[in-house]
Enzyme design. Structure first.
Site, PDB file in Angstrom:
ATOM      1  N   GLY A  24       1.722   2.602  10.693  1.00 13.49           N
ATOM      2  CA  GLY A  24       2.580   3.645  10.763  1.00 13.49           C
ATOM      3  C   GLY A  24       3.313   3.707  11.911  1.00 13.49           C
ATOM      4  O   GLY A  24       4.312   5.200  12.320  1.00 13.49           O
ATOM      5  N   GLY A  48       2.709  -1.208   4.181  1.00 13.10           N
ATOM      6  CA  GLY A  48       2.511   0.409   4.049  1.00 13.10           C
ATOM      7  C   GLY A  48       3.757   0.716   4.164  1.00 13.10           C
ATOM      8  O   GLY A  48       5.104   0.631   2.819  1.00 13.10           O
ATOM      9  N   GLY A  49       4.707   1.151   4.961  1.00  8.69           N
ATOM     10  CA  GLY A  49       5.866   1.855   5.188  1.00  8.69           C
ATOM     11  C   GLY A  49       7.026   1.195   4.131  1.00  8.69           C
ATOM     12  O   GLY A  49       8.124   1.569   3.115  1.00  8.69           O
ATOM     13  N   HIS A  58     -10.145   0.686   4.545  1.00  9.09           N
ATOM     14  CA  HIS A  58      -8.278   0.968   5.307  1.00  9.09           C
ATOM     15  C   HIS A  58      -9.050   2.340   6.542  1.00  9.09           C
ATOM     16  O   HIS A  58      -9.380   2.669   6.041  1.00  9.09           O
ATOM     17  CB  HIS A  58      -7.475   1.519   4.499  1.00  9.09           C
ATOM     18  CG  HIS A  58      -6.036   1.453   5.324  1.00  9.09           C
ATOM     19  ND1 HIS A  58      -5.539   2.781   5.868  1.00  9.09           N
ATOM     20  CD2 HIS A  58      -4.837   0.909   4.550  1.00  9.09           C
ATOM     21  CE1 HIS A  58      -4.295   2.517   6.525  1.00  9.09           C
ATOM     22  NE2 HIS A  58      -3.992   1.081   5.704  1.00  9.09           N
ATOM     23  N   GLU A  77      -7.176   4.460   7.911  1.00 15.45           N
ATOM     24  CA  GLU A  77      -7.149   6.094   7.490  1.00 15.45           C
ATOM     25  C   GLU A  77      -8.556   6.194   6.967  1.00 15.45           C
ATOM     26  O   GLU A  77      -8.651   7.455   7.180  1.00 15.45           O
ATOM     27  CB  GLU A  77      -5.816   6.197   6.383  1.00 15.45           C
ATOM     28  CG  GLU A  77      -4.469   6.184   7.598  1.00 15.45           C
ATOM     29  CD  GLU A  77      -3.396   5.766   6.798  1.00 15.45           C
ATOM     30  OE1 GLU A  77      -3.351   5.451   5.733  1.00 15.45           O
ATOM     31  OE2 GLU A  77      -2.477   5.011   7.394  1.00 15.45           O
ATOM     32  N   GLU A  85      -5.495  -5.296  10.662  1.00 16.41           N
ATOM     33  CA  GLU A  85      -4.526  -4.360  11.196  1.00 16.41           C
ATOM     34  C   GLU A  85      -4.955  -3.258  11.657  1.00 16.41           C
ATOM     35  O   GLU A  85      -6.050  -2.261  11.602  1.00 16.41           O
ATOM     36  CB  GLU A  85      -4.549  -3.307   9.605  1.00 16.41           C
ATOM     37  CG  GLU A  85      -4.131  -2.941   8.539  1.00 16.41           C
ATOM     38  CD  GLU A  85      -4.124  -3.293   7.421  1.00 16.41           C
ATOM     39  OE1 GLU A  85      -2.629  -2.797   6.713  1.00 16.41           O
ATOM     40  OE2 GLU A  85      -4.698  -1.735   6.711  1.00 16.41           O
ATOM     41  N   SER A 135       2.757  -2.124  10.693  1.00 18.86           N
ATOM     42  CA  SER A 135       4.643  -2.145  10.693  1.00 18.86           C
ATOM     43  C   SER A 135       5.183  -3.626   9.844  1.00 18.86           C
ATOM     44  O   SER A 135       6.587  -4.093  10.893  1.00 18.86           O
ATOM     45  CB  SER A 135       5.005  -1.586  12.188  1.00 18.86           C
ATOM     46  OG  SER A 135       4.202  -0.287  12.325  1.00 18.86           O
ATOM     47  N   ASN A 161       1.066  -1.178  -0.327  1.00 10.82           N
ATOM     48  CA  ASN A 161       0.151   0.718   0.094  1.00 10.82           C
ATOM     49  C   ASN A 161       0.529   0.939  -0.257  1.00 10.82           C
ATOM     50  O   ASN A 161       1.697   1.408   1.143  1.00 10.82           O
ATOM     51  CB  ASN A 161      -0.412  -0.101   1.134  1.00 10.82           C
ATOM     52  CG  ASN A 161      -1.684   0.989   1.946  1.00 10.82           C
ATOM     53  OD1 ASN A 161      -1.902   1.800   0.495  1.00 10.82           O
ATOM     54  ND2 ASN A 161      -2.779   1.513   2.739  1.00 10.82           N
ATOM     55  N   TRP A 162       0.644   1.638  -1.010  1.00  8.15           N
ATOM     56  CA  TRP A 162       1.531   2.912  -1.357  1.00  8.15           C
ATOM     57  C   TRP A 162       1.334   4.475  -0.659  1.00  8.15           C
ATOM     58  O   TRP A 162       2.129   5.277  -0.633  1.00  8.15           O
ATOM     59  CB  TRP A 162       2.251   3.347  -2.640  1.00  8.15           C
ATOM     60  CG  TRP A 162       3.373   2.299  -3.193  1.00  8.15           C
ATOM     61  CD1 TRP A 162       4.300   0.883  -2.463  1.00  8.15           C
ATOM     62  CD2 TRP A 162       3.734   2.022  -4.634  1.00  8.15           C
ATOM     63  NE1 TRP A 162       4.567   0.046  -3.163  1.00  8.15           N
ATOM     64  CE2 TRP A 162       4.447   0.779  -4.728  1.00  8.15           C
ATOM     65  CE3 TRP A 162       3.384   2.527  -5.615  1.00  8.15           C
ATOM     66  CZ2 TRP A 162       5.064   0.161  -5.232  1.00  8.15           C
ATOM     67  CZ3 TRP A 162       4.499   1.776  -6.740  1.00  8.15           C
ATOM     68  CH2 TRP A 162       4.907   0.938  -7.137  1.00  8.15           C
ATOM     69  N   LYS A 163      -0.215   4.443   0.178  1.00  8.81           N
ATOM     70  CA  LYS A 163      -0.779   5.427   0.147  1.00  8.81           C
ATOM     71  C   LYS A 163      -0.434   6.662  -0.624  1.00  8.81           C
ATOM     72  O   LYS A 163      -0.418   6.419  -1.807  1.00  8.81           O
ATOM     73  CB  LYS A 163      -0.243   5.489   1.814  1.00  8.81           C
ATOM     74  CG  LYS A 163      -0.135   4.511   2.774  1.00  8.81           C
ATOM     75  CD  LYS A 163      -0.111   4.619   3.821  1.00  8.81           C
ATOM     76  CE  LYS A 163      -0.214   3.379   4.300  1.00  8.81           C
ATOM     77  NZ  LYS A 163      -0.284   3.515   6.118  1.00  8.81           N
TER      78      LYS A 163
HETATM   79  C1  PEP Z   1      -0.911  -0.068   6.002  1.00 12.36           C
HETATM   80  O1  PEP Z   1      -0.849   0.883   5.061  1.00 12.36           O
HETATM   81  O2  PEP Z   1      -2.097  -0.282   5.710  1.00 12.36           O
HETATM   82  C2  PEP Z   1      -0.138  -0.078   6.875  1.00 12.36           C
HETATM   83  C3  PEP Z   1       0.361  -1.324   7.519  1.00 12.36           C
HETATM   84  O3  PEP Z   1       1.494   0.452   6.686  1.00 12.36           O
HETATM   85  P1  PEP Z   1       2.811  -0.167   7.621  1.00 12.36           P
HETATM   86  O4  PEP Z   1       2.939  -0.665   7.481  1.00 12.36           O
HETATM   87  O5  PEP Z   1       3.682   1.686   7.120  1.00 12.36           O
HETATM   88  O6  PEP Z   1       1.875   0.238   9.084  1.00 12.36           O
END
Ligand code: PEP
Length: 267
Positions: free
Chosen positions: A174, A235-236, A96, A98, A168, A214, A9-11
């Protein structure tokens, strides 16, 4: 045949040029290797076409990060399921945290989006997860139950083979603090039982449940070994092609070795 799923997930990161370079780099590293893992990239809307071209002819799949449930009309700023299909998406992330937290998406909204995705033959990746406060209060299962019920209301059993659930925990996204293997095992087990109650044992068991929060190359192995973890949403760490490819490798290896785990459907 992929036995697990690793989703990037590049957000809201990157220009089209950066997205193209990242997609090409992931393709170069993952390409035809690590075949036990289905690999899905979710760039921002503006880079869908660029990434589609970068992935063309590969086994890597394209996802959108969101959609709207109406097929077309006066909905400024929104994108429909059919538009995403047309743009080359096979998957779409729905609900998601967010979107729920920052954009006020309700469980009902998420259900409508999930329905629209399935209707358009897109594979939804349904995100659920509790806040830290909810976990501390002992309300994790209550939150997950409301999210699953809201999203899956009216979803017929016949289409659930397209569905992936992503657990999640909001407090792990994050933050650099991932859920412990014990927390993930307990919660995935609970989700698995909830899905079995909703769709019957066999169908409920066939729905992949991936973990997100994470995930990085250092913690991927311990998460991959957890029973009921069928993959990860990253994500990150997915913004770095080497980190992401390392995670794909860990999962593919764990799921393909003779002694490694089998996917839920194989159990
Ligand atoms: C996400 O964007 O769903 C996510 C899990 O981000 P991260 O891996 O950065 O925690």
């Amino acid at each position: 045949m992929p036995r697990c799923t690793v989703i990037a997930n590049w957000k809201m990161h990157g220009t089209q040029t950066q997205a193209r370079d990242l997609a090409r780099a992931v393709r170069r590293l993952v390409g035809n290797r690590f075949r036990a893992a289905e690999v899905v990239l979710a760039p921002p809307f503006t880079s869908l076409e660029t990434v589609r071209r970068a992935l063309a002819g590969s086994r890597l799949r394209l996802a959108a990060q969101n959609l709207y449930w109406q097929p077309h009309g006066a909905f400024t700023g929104e994108v429909s399921a059919d538009m995403l299909r047309d743009a080359g998406c096979s998957h779409v992330i729905v609900g998601h945290s967010e979107r729920r937290r920052l954009f006020g998406e309700t469980n009902r909204d998420v259900g409508r989006k999930l329905g629209a995705a399935l209707e358009a033959s897109l594979k939804p990746i349904l995100c659920v997860g509790e806040t830290l406060e909810e976990r501390r209060r002992g309300d994790t299962h209550r939150t997950l139950s409301a999210q699953l019920t809201g999203a899956l209301k009216g979803v017929p059993k016949s289409v659930i083979e397209s569905l992936t659930v992503a657990y999640e925990p909001v407090w792990a996204i994050g933050t650099g603090r991932h859920a412990t293997p014990a927390q993930v095992a307990e919660t995935h087990g609970w989700i698995r039982r909830a899905l079995a109650r909703r769709f019957g044992t066999a169908s409920g068991r066939a729905i992949p449940i991936v973990y997100g929060g994470s995930v990085n190359p250092d913690n991927a192995a311990e998460l991959a070994r957890v029973t009921e973890v069928d993959g990860v949403l990253v994500g990150g760490a997915s913004l770095d092609h080497q980190s992401f490819a390392a995670i794909v490798k860990v999962f593919s290896t764990e799921f393909s070795t003779a002694t490694g785990k089998t996917r839920t459907t194989d159990k």
